[in-house]
Write a protein that holds these residues in place. Sequence first.
Motif: not given
Length: 824
Positions: A706-714, A761-772
């Motif tokens: 689920d997090v992976g899918d959101i990461l792909l969309i962003q 894409l090098h910038k951080e992603f905030m997804i469901n409270g996780h910093t990726l």
Amino acid sequence: MFDHGTYLSLRWQAAWRVLVTLLLVIVLIGSFAWWFEYTTMNLLARHHQNHLTTFYQKRIQSWEQEWQERSIRFRARIEFAHILEDSQKRWDNLRAFLTIVENTNIFTQVLLINPQGEVLFRHVEESLTFPEKWSTPDQPLQWFFDARTNRLFRVYSQAIFMGRAEKGFILLFRPLDNALLNQIGFPQTEMFLTWRQKIIASSLDGEVDDHTDLHTKTMYWKHGMRHDQGSILWSEELIEQPTLVFIQISVPLLSVQGVLIASGTVFLSVVVLLWLTLGLWLNYVTRRIEMLKNIAHEFTVYAELSPESATLLTSMEKTRRDEMGELAQALGHLTQTVRLNSQAQRAYAEKLQVRDEQFHAMTQALGVAILVFDSKGNIIFWNQKMADLFGQSYSKVAGQNIAQYLIQTTPTDNSWRQLLKLPISDTQTTSSAWQVATSLKRRDGSQFPAEITLSYYKNDKQFIFTAAVDDMTQRYALEARDFHAYVNRIAISALLEIALEDLPLQRKLEVALSIILTVPWLAVQKKGSIFLVEADGKHLEMIAQQGLDEHLLTSCQHLPFGYCLCGRAAQERRIVFTSHLDAHHDIGFDGIQDHGHYCLPILSRDTLLGVLNLYVKPNHVYNQEEEAFLNTATNTLAELIERGQSEEKIKHMAGHDNLTGLPNRRLLQELLLKALQQAERDRLLVGIFFMDLDRFKQVNDTFGHDVGDILLIQSVERIQSCLRKADIVARLGGDEFNVILPDLHHPQDAGKVADQIIQQLHKEFMINGHTLSIGVSIGISIFPTDGTTIDELIKQADLAMYKAKEAGRGVYRFASANIFVPEK
């Protein structure tokens, strides 16, 4: 019996008729001489005019071709010399170039404009007035007229390369002046070039007077010389063009004075000879004619001859056996015959009156409207049925002309005869009976369709026509109803067939709108539109239109529910009708013409799919039959729209990724092929990226799909933010993507885009409270450097991507090693 005054009158009448005859002969001879000369001059002038017209048309075509080629060479010389590529010195270089070629250049004025029409550079005369803003390149200027100097220029617009990623348009002005016309001049020929009814050039010496008035006639005489005028348009292929007027001057062989003097001399000589030879004979003949006239007049008045007149007529028959004696004898026989015929006519008139009374009684008893009229259209009789049909009795219409009861005819012309297909002359014959379908008007002005069955007979003087009139109002109404039903079935069948065609939904709706607008009995104008409900369910989008004004295409492209008539129909889900412009028309513009509307919601059960908008003429009366047909049409459109939307959704799913909505591998092949074909035509480059997300598998395994899918969309959103509108990004599967960059001028342009994507894409992603944190490695291939086929280019980009991973990831590499990659 003999009247001396009448005798003198007859003699002079004979004399002046002879004189007039002689005069006419002389005039005919002179006219023939003049006509022969005029015809000869006409033939020569026409031949010369045809020759001049052909010559000037070919010459203008030759000029146009030469000037177009020279304008292309002129632009090519500037691009070949790289004059405009240096942004700091381009204008100085261009001025120097124009100074060098000034003596050999036919274009006297030069402008350089940008794609928005703004002037970047001008090389023009100070006396000319050029605007600061020009038409855009999609509407090229063909002519330029300077009103202050009365000069016209042929304008050639050429797109010109101005350096890296810069384009402009060079405007070259070729003057149309006196010198140009003098190049094609002929002796005894004057030429003028006119623009909007104004002379702007002439083959005459000196300045052209702005108020010079060219003769509007093709031929006229001036100062004893004939002037034949012709004209040709500059080129029928142009929207607006000047007119070349050429005048040929000819000198006549014979003058009017010479013809008149010769004719007068001949006339006077012949008159004297005839007067001497025919005078006595005319005196004798006129005396005998006068006697016969008096005898005939006496018989006409009294229907009998006196003993003196009878004795004189007998003596004229016996004294001399010539034409006059034979005429006297014929007159005697005529008087006897007339007496006998008068008695017979009186008896015949009595019989005819009896028959007329019988005919009237018979026609009154018939249940058919009967009309009788003569060859002049004057009404002789009509029966009671006819009186009931028109609301007027026979006593009130007797002697009137039937033309006043026919539509668009008058008694003063013969149009009514042609309408009824009557014989044109007494010698013409036709069938014994024939039918004519037309419209008639009653006393109160009301009209009705009628079928008239005509027959005729001919008496001693003229035709007498009998017409049986049948009111066709009810029959035509039934036929019209059947015709409308037949047309409706055809139109609905055509709409259903369009729904089954393998076409895009927009094209189906355009064809469906055209079918509705071409229904012959439907009182709508040849313009309208179809709107579909947008995804938000609160706005309408115009999908198909026909005949709409450009202002409406912009203003009505997107409409909220409740706005203007179409929005009201969508909001209220009912038919909105108006017969003219009113306060509910929220959209208007200057010059809008008065009109009305049928706005119908397109419903599928309780779901609103769109709105059908049709235009009607002002003051159109609402029609229940039209409403019934249009409701059926909108129901059919609803089925068409639902089927079309389902087909497009299926096609979209077949060519796009379900998660990101991006083109998949199959659609990527088609899009890349089109980009390569376009680049080959325009001689440009295409960049192909093969991208792989770094550390994406770790995120997917650690935090779940689920997090992976959101990461792909962003990630896709960040990639698209770095691209142009024409660029394409596609998902191959997993965390692999392809990007197509069409219309590149240099390979380094692709590197700049790749660098932006890497930074995003090098910038951080905030997804469901996780910093990726992830990254991306990009391989780049360039068409046609690294290949000319799709498989070669993708393979080279894939290999370059592995080079980027070997270099430490988070970088990009080109497939070609000789393309420079700047160090971080």
